[in-house]
Design a protein around this motif. Structure first.
Motif, PDB file in Angstrom:
ATOM      1  N   ARG A 124       4.835  22.220 -17.879  1.00  0.00           N
ATOM      2  CA  ARG A 124       4.369  23.619 -17.818  1.00  0.00           C
ATOM      3  C   ARG A 124       5.352  24.509 -17.092  1.00  0.00           C
ATOM      4  NH1 ARG A 124       0.306  20.548 -16.191  1.00  0.00           N
ATOM      5  NH2 ARG A 124      -0.902  19.801 -17.970  1.00  0.00           N
ATOM      6  N   MET A 125       5.976  23.951 -16.047  1.00  0.00           N
ATOM      7  CA  MET A 125       6.958  24.750 -15.305  1.00  0.00           C
ATOM      8  C   MET A 125       8.183  25.025 -16.170  1.00  0.00           C
ATOM      9  SD  MET A 125       6.714  23.006 -11.505  1.00  0.00           S
ATOM     10  CE  MET A 125       7.769  24.202 -10.682  1.00  0.00           C
ATOM     11  N   GLU A 126       8.583  24.063 -16.981  1.00  0.00           N
ATOM     12  CA  GLU A 126       9.714  24.266 -17.865  1.00  0.00           C
ATOM     13  C   GLU A 126       9.334  25.280 -18.943  1.00  0.00           C
ATOM     14  OE1 GLU A 126      11.288  20.635 -19.537  1.00  0.00           O
ATOM     15  OE2 GLU A 126      13.328  21.411 -19.334  1.00  0.00           O
ATOM     16  N   GLY A 127       8.099  25.186 -19.435  1.00  0.00           N
ATOM     17  CA  GLY A 127       7.613  26.136 -20.438  1.00  0.00           C
ATOM     18  C   GLY A 127       7.623  27.563 -19.931  1.00  0.00           C
ATOM     19  N   LYS A 128       7.403  27.723 -18.618  1.00  0.00           N
ATOM     20  CA  LYS A 128       7.400  29.068 -18.037  1.00  0.00           C
ATOM     21  C   LYS A 128       8.773  29.475 -17.527  1.00  0.00           C
ATOM     22  CE  LYS A 128       2.569  29.375 -16.529  1.00  0.00           C
ATOM     23  NZ  LYS A 128       1.663  29.439 -15.358  1.00  0.00           N
ATOM     24  N   GLY A 129       9.745  28.598 -17.701  1.00  0.00           N
ATOM     25  CA  GLY A 129      11.104  28.946 -17.293  1.00  0.00           C
ATOM     26  C   GLY A 129      11.356  28.858 -15.805  1.00  0.00           C
ATOM     27  N   LEU A 130      10.592  28.025 -15.103  1.00  0.00           N
ATOM     28  CA  LEU A 130      10.813  27.876 -13.664  1.00  0.00           C
ATOM     29  C   LEU A 130      11.838  26.787 -13.352  1.00  0.00           C
ATOM     30  CD1 LEU A 130       7.105  28.078 -12.422  1.00  0.00           C
ATOM     31  CD2 LEU A 130       8.848  29.873 -12.274  1.00  0.00           C
ATOM     32  N   VAL A 131      11.910  25.784 -14.213  1.00  0.00           N
ATOM     33  CA  VAL A 131      12.846  24.680 -13.980  1.00  0.00           C
ATOM     34  C   VAL A 131      13.504  24.263 -15.288  1.00  0.00           C
ATOM     35  CG1 VAL A 131      11.510  23.753 -12.035  1.00  0.00           C
ATOM     36  CG2 VAL A 131      11.080  22.899 -14.348  1.00  0.00           C
ATOM     37  N   GLU A 132      14.582  23.504 -15.162  1.00  0.00           N
ATOM     38  CA  GLU A 132      15.250  22.899 -16.312  1.00  0.00           C
ATOM     39  C   GLU A 132      15.461  21.421 -16.026  1.00  0.00           C
ATOM     40  OE1 GLU A 132      18.025  26.504 -18.154  1.00  0.00           O
ATOM     41  OE2 GLU A 132      18.840  25.069 -16.726  1.00  0.00           O
ATOM     42  N   ARG A 133      15.260  20.596 -17.046  1.00  0.00           N
ATOM     43  CA  ARG A 133      15.515  19.165 -16.893  1.00  0.00           C
ATOM     44  C   ARG A 133      16.784  18.824 -17.655  1.00  0.00           C
ATOM     45  NH1 ARG A 133       9.550  16.485 -17.737  1.00  0.00           N
ATOM     46  NH2 ARG A 133       9.212  18.272 -19.104  1.00  0.00           N
TER      47      ARG A 133
END
Lengths: 143, 143
Positions: free
Chosen positions: B68-77
């Motif tokens: 969800r955090m990646e979906g919201k653009g808060l993190v990248e893996r």
DNA sequence: AACAAATAGTTAGCATGCAAATAGTTATGT
DNA sequence: ACATAACTATTTGCATGCTAACTATTTGTT
């Protein structure tokens, strides 16, 4: 280990929660049940609103927990004459046994957590923690 | 309010958790995200296993939170050459801003929690709480 | 090199946990 | 008495949180 205040609060709670469940899972208890059993051991016959408040959970959450506990025969929900909107919750025989077990586990775990800490330091710690909880408690909802 | 040890641990955590979320929900953060943002603010580029350990949650739980955090653009893996089974997690620009906001909120809430408590008493409290966390930590998993 | 063991992450299933909306009951105001 | 407000519990929908099982990758052994 990070020693910031909020981190230690989180860690202590998390470790206690895991230890409690680890000690009680063989009794068939699920994560939400020990605190409810503990509360009912001290306040048998409470209505759900008060149980939820005492256990620091939302009444909506308690509904599901009590359904499973009633299904397993740990508690009974009864209505009282003159108040049909509240449901009064009582421990069954089986529930009382589990509640006593929960109380015992809490005592053992507290003893383990405080291992090697002087009595005076323990007392001071509890006092400060109590102040902290009061500082965080909405004055509107004082218990 | 009940003043037993385990109860105060539960209450302090519960109240802190609710205050944190109350202060950050307008930023679109969900309950699991603040601690991850806080951790990444201090350990950017960690692999998921270490984030989960630092946040005291199961790796399986972290998977969903990071999605969800990646979906919201808060993190990248990102993957790294030579280690394709670990995923390295980095804050985005937006994530770094939120992380800083989280840090600020934690500081404010800690200040509020410790309101009216002498500096020496605060220090003693943290020290004892640290001892307690160590007592509860499995020596096998020392951090 | 080939195979086994360990490691990292994900998926599935279930039980909390919350907010918001709902239904039923009781209290209040006029 | 009646309408309104307040209260209690439940339902719904979503986000954790866990365990167990699974996939993919890396390490260790021989």
């Amino acid at each position: 280990m990070d020693q910031s205040f909020h981190y230690l609060i989180m860690v202590s709670h998390s470790l206690l929660q895991k230890s409690v469940l680890n000690a009680l899972i063989q009794d068939g208890l699920t994560p939400g049940q020990p605190k409810v059993l503990d509360y009912l051991g001290k306040h048998d016959g409470s209505i759900q609103k008060d149980i939820a408040h005492g256990c620091q959970i939302d009444p909506a959450t308690l509904t599901g927990i009590l359904e499973r506990m009633e299904g397993k025969g740990l508690v009974e929900r009864k209505a009282k004459e003159g108040n049909r909107r509240s449901s009064y919750v009582y421990l069954t025989e089986s529930g009382r046994v589990k509640s006593e077990k929960v109380r015992q586990i809490f005592l053992e775990l507290e003893s383990e957590m405080l291992r090697g800490i002087e009595q005076e330091e323990q007392t001071q710690f509890i006092n400060t923690l109590y102040k902290i909880c009061c500082n965080m408690t909405d004055p509107e909802k004082l218990q």
